[in-house]
Design a protein around this motif. Structure first.
Motif, PDB file in Angstrom:
ATOM      1  N   PHE A 105      63.057  39.553  17.086  1.00 52.83           N
ATOM      2  CA  PHE A 105      62.705  38.136  17.172  1.00 52.83           C
ATOM      3  C   PHE A 105      61.201  37.982  16.975  1.00 52.83           C
ATOM      4  CE2 PHE A 105      63.347  40.024  21.374  1.00 52.83           C
ATOM      5  CZ  PHE A 105      62.100  39.883  21.956  1.00 52.83           C
ATOM      6  N   PRO A 106      60.760  36.790  16.542  1.00 51.57           N
ATOM      7  CA  PRO A 106      59.321  36.585  16.311  1.00 51.57           C
ATOM      8  C   PRO A 106      58.534  36.597  17.623  1.00 51.57           C
ATOM      9  CG  PRO A 106      60.545  34.542  15.925  1.00 51.57           C
ATOM     10  CD  PRO A 106      61.554  35.609  16.209  1.00 51.57           C
ATOM     11  N   LEU A 107      57.359  37.166  17.564  1.00 51.40           N
ATOM     12  CA  LEU A 107      56.452  37.198  18.709  1.00 51.40           C
ATOM     13  C   LEU A 107      55.316  36.225  18.464  1.00 51.40           C
ATOM     14  CD1 LEU A 107      56.226  41.074  19.182  1.00 51.40           C
ATOM     15  CD2 LEU A 107      57.656  39.470  20.463  1.00 51.40           C
ATOM     16  N   ARG A 108      54.776  35.643  19.530  1.00 52.91           N
ATOM     17  CA  ARG A 108      53.654  34.710  19.407  1.00 52.91           C
ATOM     18  C   ARG A 108      52.334  35.410  19.689  1.00 52.91           C
ATOM     19  NH1 ARG A 108      55.365  29.909  23.119  1.00 52.91           N
ATOM     20  NH2 ARG A 108      55.796  31.697  24.430  1.00 52.91           N
ATOM     21  N   TYR A 109      52.304  36.707  19.481  1.00 48.23           N
ATOM     22  CA  TYR A 109      51.113  37.522  19.700  1.00 48.23           C
ATOM     23  C   TYR A 109      51.239  38.753  18.824  1.00 48.23           C
ATOM     24  CZ  TYR A 109      54.558  39.760  22.701  1.00 48.23           C
ATOM     25  OH  TYR A 109      55.696  40.347  23.174  1.00 48.23           O
ATOM     26  N   VAL A 110      50.155  39.490  18.715  1.00 43.02           N
ATOM     27  CA  VAL A 110      50.150  40.719  17.921  1.00 43.02           C
ATOM     28  C   VAL A 110      50.580  41.879  18.809  1.00 43.02           C
ATOM     29  CG1 VAL A 110      48.695  42.330  16.632  1.00 43.02           C
ATOM     30  CG2 VAL A 110      48.347  39.868  16.401  1.00 43.02           C
ATOM     31  N   LEU A 111      51.527  42.642  18.349  1.00 44.16           N
ATOM     32  CA  LEU A 111      51.944  43.858  19.039  1.00 44.16           C
ATOM     33  C   LEU A 111      51.020  44.977  18.550  1.00 44.16           C
ATOM     34  CD1 LEU A 111      54.107  44.784  21.033  1.00 44.16           C
ATOM     35  CD2 LEU A 111      55.547  45.352  19.098  1.00 44.16           C
ATOM     36  N   ALA A 112      50.219  45.530  19.457  1.00 46.57           N
ATOM     37  CA  ALA A 112      49.195  46.513  19.085  1.00 46.57           C
ATOM     38  C   ALA A 112      49.786  47.871  18.737  1.00 46.57           C
ATOM     39  CB  ALA A 112      48.180  46.659  20.212  1.00 46.57           C
ATOM     40  N   GLY A 113      50.993  48.135  19.169  1.00 44.56           N
ATOM     41  CA  GLY A 113      51.611  49.427  18.898  1.00 44.56           C
ATOM     42  C   GLY A 113      52.813  49.639  19.785  1.00 44.56           C
ATOM     43  N   ASN A 114      53.293  50.868  19.797  1.00 44.67           N
ATOM     44  CA  ASN A 114      54.458  51.232  20.593  1.00 44.67           C
ATOM     45  C   ASN A 114      54.259  52.657  21.104  1.00 44.67           C
ATOM     46  OD1 ASN A 114      57.229  50.489  21.472  1.00 44.67           O
ATOM     47  ND2 ASN A 114      57.753  52.319  20.311  1.00 44.67           N
ATOM     48  N   ILE A 115      54.550  52.850  22.384  1.00 45.33           N
ATOM     49  CA  ILE A 115      54.449  54.185  22.974  1.00 45.33           C
ATOM     50  C   ILE A 115      55.863  54.715  23.151  1.00 45.33           C
ATOM     51  CG2 ILE A 115      53.527  55.582  24.865  1.00 45.33           C
ATOM     52  CD1 ILE A 115      51.570  53.268  25.460  1.00 45.33           C
ATOM     53  N   ILE A 116      56.354  55.377  22.141  1.00 44.64           N
ATOM     54  CA  ILE A 116      57.723  55.895  22.140  1.00 44.64           C
ATOM     55  C   ILE A 116      57.944  56.903  23.266  1.00 44.64           C
ATOM     56  CG2 ILE A 116      57.317  57.775  20.496  1.00 44.64           C
ATOM     57  CD1 ILE A 116      60.362  55.453  20.434  1.00 44.64           C
ATOM     58  N   GLU A 117      56.873  57.557  23.689  1.00 44.08           N
ATOM     59  CA  GLU A 117      56.984  58.554  24.755  1.00 44.08           C
ATOM     60  C   GLU A 117      57.453  57.953  26.082  1.00 44.08           C
ATOM     61  OE1 GLU A 117      53.861  60.153  21.874  1.00 44.08           O
ATOM     62  OE2 GLU A 117      54.455  58.191  22.673  1.00 44.08           O
ATOM     63  N   ILE A 118      57.243  56.649  26.275  1.00 42.37           N
ATOM     64  CA  ILE A 118      57.659  55.997  27.513  1.00 42.37           C
ATOM     65  C   ILE A 118      59.075  55.426  27.396  1.00 42.37           C
ATOM     66  CG2 ILE A 118      57.117  54.138  29.167  1.00 42.37           C
ATOM     67  CD1 ILE A 118      54.166  54.527  28.485  1.00 42.37           C
TER      68      ILE A 118
END
Length: 166
Positions: free
Chosen positions: A31-44
């Motif tokens: 779904f669309p986000l109203r902010y920038v997703l800086a990244g993803n920590i797959i390790e968590i």
């Protein structure tokens, strides 16, 4: 000092630009986000074999074991990269944990982090779902009435005369 919080992707508080928002899921939201997703920590993110585990008690031990394999040093190093961007970091997944009986891996991660480092990661207040709870650990923004008020303008008289006392 910058802080780390947890939240859900749909928290409207995230759209104010005050946070570095990072996913901790196996995939980004569709779904669309109203902010920038800086990244993803797959390790968590939970490993695949825990995806269908809905009992928190049965989930916690294997998740802790998985996080122990990843290690505090690795997670701290990743978190520090996001903190270096100069804003509080919010670790996001999908669940609305304000609903009775709801939980998710982000809460279990916060428990693991506290157990291993002594550092608390709190759930960021979600204004769309918040209901006042005694002893809640949710972080609430200041209410309008708590913000400092602008000083009232002082009425001065022309020619330095004092205004009449009523």
């Amino acid at each position: 000092m910058l802080k780390i919080y947890t939240s859900r992707y749909q928290n409207p508080e995230l759209s104010n630009g005050s946070y570095t928002v990072v996913g901790i899921t196996r995939g980004a939201p569709k779904f669309p986000l109203r902010y920038v997703l800086a990244g993803n920590i797959i390790e968590i993110a939970p490993p695949g074999y825990l995806f269908n585990e809905y009992d928190r008690t049965r989930f916690t031990r294997p998740y802790f074991a998985n996080m122990d394999r990843v290690g505090v040093a690795r997670i701290r190093s990743i978190l520090n990269q996001y903190l270096a961007l100069g804003k509080d970091v919010v670790l996001c997944c999908y669940e609305d944990v304000t609903k009775p009986g709801e939980w998710c891996h982000r809460l279990v991660f916060a428990e693991w982090w506290k157990a291993r480092t002594g550092e608390t990661i709190e759930e960021l207040q979600d204004p769309s779902t918040y209901k006042a709870k005694q002893g809640s650990s949710l972080i609430l923004p200041k209410k309008e009435s708590e913000k400092p008020k602008e000083p009232e303008p002082e009425q001065l008289s022309l020619f330095g005369l004092q205004p009449p006392i009523a």
